[in-house]
Design a protein around this motif. Structure first.
Motif, short mmCIF file in Angstrom:
data_model
loop_
_atom_site.label_atom_id
_atom_site.label_comp_id
_atom_site.label_asym_id
_atom_site.label_seq_id
_atom_site.Cartn_x
_atom_site.Cartn_y
_atom_site.Cartn_z
N LEU A 282 -4.92 9.75 -1.63
CA LEU A 282 -4.38 10.82 -0.80
C LEU A 282 -5.43 11.25 0.22
O LEU A 282 -6.58 11.51 -0.13
N GLY B 278 3.58 16.32 3.79
CA GLY B 278 4.60 15.42 3.31
C GLY B 278 5.58 15.00 4.40
O GLY B 278 5.51 15.44 5.55
N HIS C 16 7.89 10.54 -8.75
CA HIS C 16 7.17 11.67 -9.33
C HIS C 16 7.91 12.21 -10.56
O HIS C 16 7.29 12.48 -11.60
N VAL D 268 4.20 14.35 -5.02
CA VAL D 268 4.15 13.41 -3.90
C VAL D 268 5.51 12.74 -3.76
O VAL D 268 6.05 12.18 -4.72
N ASP E 187 5.92 9.17 1.08
CA ASP E 187 4.52 9.61 1.17
C ASP E 187 3.65 8.79 0.22
O ASP E 187 2.55 8.34 0.57
N ARG E 188 4.16 8.54 -0.98
CA ARG E 188 3.43 7.77 -1.98
C ARG E 188 3.19 6.34 -1.49
O ARG E 188 2.15 5.73 -1.77
N HIS F 289 0.17 6.39 0.58
CA HIS F 289 -1.01 6.54 -0.28
C HIS F 289 -1.33 5.23 -1.00
O HIS F 289 -2.51 4.86 -1.15
#
Length: 300
Positions: A44, A66, A75, A89, A93-94, A97
């Motif tokens: 992150l 986000g 999640h 998250v 978005d994940r 990352h």
């Protein structure tokens, strides 16, 4: 070109207005990375992602972090499997990352990774991590030091702190790209981001303060009286040994700042400071402050 120093939500709210007034290719943003962390094997970089998503047009501007309309299937499933992540998250978005984490494991530097992600997201502004080395902000509590993300996200800032600590294997050095962005700009703007956790980590990178002293620098205070516009800036300023006010903020920047902007409602009097409405509660207010700052830079 104008270069911005950014972290948290303060400077991104200003950038929301600036990007409507300038060609995005004329905007560079140097971003704090001292709040970066690893979560479930993914990396992150929240302040980079906020700026990157803003310029990509996908930022959730209701929360200022986000991706807008993201889902949380992964999640939620992790929680059912007994893996409790204290940062919620989203799935898209994940993916960012996860990609960043994989690139780091493959030996890429954060500057190159950010350039790659920006290209994939069709971001035309120049977004630069403050350094390619790892530096992390911790806060000191009665139970020991904890990562800033744990303090602010997991505990909601509801923990007494008496110190702010920056940890690194070697003192951080600004990248060549960061110094060039400062030196080649018409001006550098520090938005109303947290002076301790968002801006000071950038200033602590070797080469940054020296470059700023050779530039025209405009800074916006994040305080109205002793109250920050948002976030835990007051508690962090006290833990940092500084007064939580515009005066304390100016003290952190005074060796290089040329124009200091306070909110029109701020009861603190600073000789020579300009007064503007800095509460960017909507797009129009962001645009107004951006216009005022660009007038200071370009005179029109």
């Amino acid at each position: 070109m104008i270069t911005f120093l950014s972290g948290g939500t303060g400077t991104p709210k200003l950038l929301r207005g600036v990007r409507e007034l300038l060609d995005e290719r004329d905007i560079a943003v140097i971003v704090n990375t001292a709040e970066d962390t690893w979560l479930s094997g993914n990396h992150l970089s929240p302040d980079i992602d906020t700026v990157m998503y803003l310029f990509a047009g996908i930022l959730d501007t209701n929360r200022w972090w986000g991706i807008r309309n993201d889902s949380y299937i992964t999640h939620d499933l992790l929680a059912r499997l007994g893996i409790e992540e204290y940062i919620a998250v989203g799935d898209q978005d994940r993916a960012i990352h996860a990609a960043r984490g994989e690139m780091l494991r493959n030996g890429m530097g954060l500057t190159e990774i950010t350039r790659t992600l920006c290209r994939m997201l069709d971001v035309r502004a120049t977004i630069l991590p403050m350094t390619d080395s790892v530096v992390t902000t911790y806060v000191r509590t009665l139970r020991g030091e904890i990562h800033f993300q744990e303090y602010w996200v997991k505990h909601r800032g509801d923990v007494a702190i008496d110190g702010v600590v920056r940890k690194f294997d070697a003192p951080p050095v600004a990248t060549r790209e960061v110094i060039e962005a400062i030196e080649e700009s018409d001006a550098v703007v520090i938005g109303p981001s947290n002076p301790v956790t968002s801006v000071s980590p950038i200033l602590e990178c070797a080469g940054v303060r020296e470059a700023l002293r050779r530039q025209h620098v405009i800074a916006v205070s994040p305080f109205i009286g002793d109250t920050p516009v948002s976030g835990p800036a007051a508690a962090l300023m006290r833990a940092f040994g500084k007064e939580p006010s515009s005066a304390g903020t100016y003290g952190l920047y005074e060796d290089f700042v040329d124009v200091f902007i306070q909110d029109t409602r701020d009861p603190v009097e600073l000789e020579g400071a300009l007064r503007q409405d800095t509460l960017m509660v909507n797009r129009g207010k962001s645009l107004d402050l951006a216009k005022s700052i660009l007038t200071l830079v370009y005179g029109c």
